[in-house]
Write an enzyme that holds these catalytic residues in place. Structure first.
Site, PDB file in Angstrom:
ATOM      1  N   SER A  17       0.848  -1.195   0.000  1.00 46.28           N
ATOM      2  CA  SER A  17       0.000   0.000   0.000  1.00 46.28           C
ATOM      3  C   SER A  17       0.878   1.236   0.000  1.00 46.28           C
ATOM      4  CB  SER A  17      -0.898   0.012   1.239  1.00 46.28           C
ATOM      5  OG  SER A  17      -1.405   1.320   1.432  1.00 46.28           O
ATOM      6  N   HIS A  41      -1.276  -1.498  -4.226  1.00 44.23           N
ATOM      7  CA  HIS A  41      -2.530  -1.096  -3.588  1.00 44.23           C
ATOM      8  C   HIS A  41      -2.524   0.426  -3.420  1.00 44.23           C
ATOM      9  CE1 HIS A  41      -6.099  -1.914  -1.089  1.00 44.23           C
ATOM     10  NE2 HIS A  41      -5.640  -0.990  -0.256  1.00 44.23           N
ATOM     11  N   MET A  76     -11.919   4.533  -0.707  1.00 47.06           N
ATOM     12  CA  MET A  76     -12.589   4.827   0.570  1.00 47.06           C
ATOM     13  C   MET A  76     -13.272   6.171   0.395  1.00 47.06           C
ATOM     14  SD  MET A  76      -9.517   3.472   3.013  1.00 47.06           S
ATOM     15  CE  MET A  76      -8.313   3.605   1.702  1.00 47.06           C
ATOM     16  N   MET A 144     -11.734  -5.659   5.460  1.00 45.27           N
ATOM     17  CA  MET A 144     -10.810  -4.786   6.188  1.00 45.27           C
ATOM     18  C   MET A 144     -10.462  -5.404   7.539  1.00 45.27           C
ATOM     19  SD  MET A 144     -10.182  -2.246   4.200  1.00 45.27           S
ATOM     20  CE  MET A 144      -9.129  -1.403   5.406  1.00 45.27           C
ATOM     21  N   ASP A 182      -6.700  -6.211   4.444  1.00 42.08           N
ATOM     22  CA  ASP A 182      -6.036  -4.908   4.401  1.00 42.08           C
ATOM     23  C   ASP A 182      -6.065  -4.293   5.790  1.00 42.08           C
ATOM     24  OD1 ASP A 182      -5.145  -2.357   3.792  1.00 42.08           O
ATOM     25  OD2 ASP A 182      -6.836  -1.846   2.492  1.00 42.08           O
TER      26      ASP A 182
HETATM   27  C1  DX5 Z   1      -6.328   1.634   5.678  1.00 46.24           C
HETATM   28  C2  DX5 Z   1      -5.880   1.417   4.258  1.00 46.24           C
HETATM   29  C3  DX5 Z   1      -4.797   0.430   4.210  1.00 46.24           C
HETATM   30  C4  DX5 Z   1      -3.546   0.876   4.877  1.00 46.24           C
HETATM   31  C5  DX5 Z   1      -2.814  -0.316   5.372  1.00 46.24           C
HETATM   32  O1  DX5 Z   1      -7.298   2.603   5.708  1.00 46.24           O
HETATM   33  O2  DX5 Z   1      -6.942   0.959   3.467  1.00 46.24           O
HETATM   34  O3  DX5 Z   1      -4.525  -0.005   2.880  1.00 46.24           O
HETATM   35  O4  DX5 Z   1      -2.712   1.619   4.046  1.00 46.24           O
HETATM   36  O5  DX5 Z   1      -1.742   0.122   6.130  1.00 46.24           O
HETATM   37  P1  DX5 Z   1      -1.007  -0.834   7.168  1.00 46.24           P
HETATM   38  O6  DX5 Z   1      -0.492  -2.000   6.392  1.00 46.24           O
HETATM   39  O7  DX5 Z   1       0.077   0.036   7.691  1.00 46.24           O
HETATM   40  O8  DX5 Z   1      -2.021  -1.230   8.195  1.00 46.24           O
HETATM   41 ZN    ZN Z   2      -6.490  -0.096   1.454  1.00 49.97          ZN
END
Ligand code: DX5
Ligand code: ZN
Length: 228
Positions: A17, A41, A76, A144, A182
């Site tokens: 990400s 991502h 999002m 999530m 995620d």
């Molecule tokens: C959260 C995002 C994730 C986030 C994950 O709102 O959708 O994709 O970047 O970050 P980590 O791996 O640091 O939890």
């Molecule tokens: Zn994400």
């Protein structure tokens, strides 16, 4: 569109990400992890569906020049339908919308018509029953494992029961559907998610906030592969 290969449905994939990357040198960050990356991502936050803002189509278009990877865009956003076409034109290969925003049938139709792979996301407290009616119409289910909005949060192990039930439903119906997790994914939690049935692993801070992002991505993949 969707010119960049997604790979075989159900195969293990690591999707860094970029939310946790250095936005001042995004192209270099992405290139650095390329050898251990299946998808990229891209977290899009609108400051409304989640209390944070991140990036939009121009950043996707710029990044497109630096990577041939499948761009997995996680929208999002409260009104993703207003932006799907812009993301598709910018070079998104897959667009994932949240079931919580409603209008899911129309959003799936719209994304499908744009030629992108279609994803549907559910927050940790959203039940599987909310996404079940759509499983036959989508390419990816994102469950999530943190409340979305920020990188660097802790993995919510309590979501694993939902992941396992989603995997059982996918397999029972023989659906061609990737199951993505995620949030809080690292070499310790990735095997837990894979054991529960996830096959696409998003990781931000566990890759880009590490001193050696390429090595961190490799370690994550190895830990996940061991759980398959
Ligand atoms: C959260 C995002 C994730 C986030 C994950 O709102 O959708 O994709 O970047 O970050 P980590 O791996 O640091 O939890
Ligand atoms: Zn994400």
């Amino acid at each position: 569109m969707s010119a960049h290969p997604a790979g075989e449905v159900g195969s293990l994939r690591v999707a860094p990400s970029i939310l946790s990357a250095d936005f001042g040198r995004l192209g270099a960050c992405v290139a650095e992890v390329d050898a251990e990356t299946d998808w990229l991502h891209v977290d899009v936050m609108d400051g409304h569906f989640v209390p944070n803002v991140s990036l939009g189509p121009p950043v996707v278009a710029s990044l497109r020049r630096y990577s041939g990877r499948f761009f997995d865009c996680h929208l999002m956003m409260s009104e993703p339908g207003r932006y799907l076409e812009a993301f598709a034109r910018a070079g998104a290969d897959g667009c994932t919308v949240h079931v919580e925003v409603g209008g899911t049938d129309d959003l799936i139709d719209q994304a499908r018509a744009l030629g992108v792979r279609v994803g549907l996301a559910a927050n940790p407290d959203t039940p599987l029953s909310a996404v079940e009616p759509y499983l036959g119409r989508i390419d990816l289910l994102l469950l999530m494992t943190v409340v979305p909005g920020f990188g660097g949060q802790s993995f919510m192990a309590e979501v694993m029961d939902k992941v396992a039930r989603a995997r059982a439903a996918i397999d029972a119906d023989g659906l061609a559907l990737d199951l993505e997790v995620d949030g809080g994914i690292d070499p310790a939690t990735a095997p837990v998610a894979v054991a529960a049935g996830a096959n696409v692993l998003v990781a931000g801070s566990a890759i880009f906030a590490r001193p050696d992002p390429l090595g961190a991505a490799r370690a994550l993949r190895a830990a996940a592969a061991a759980a398959r």
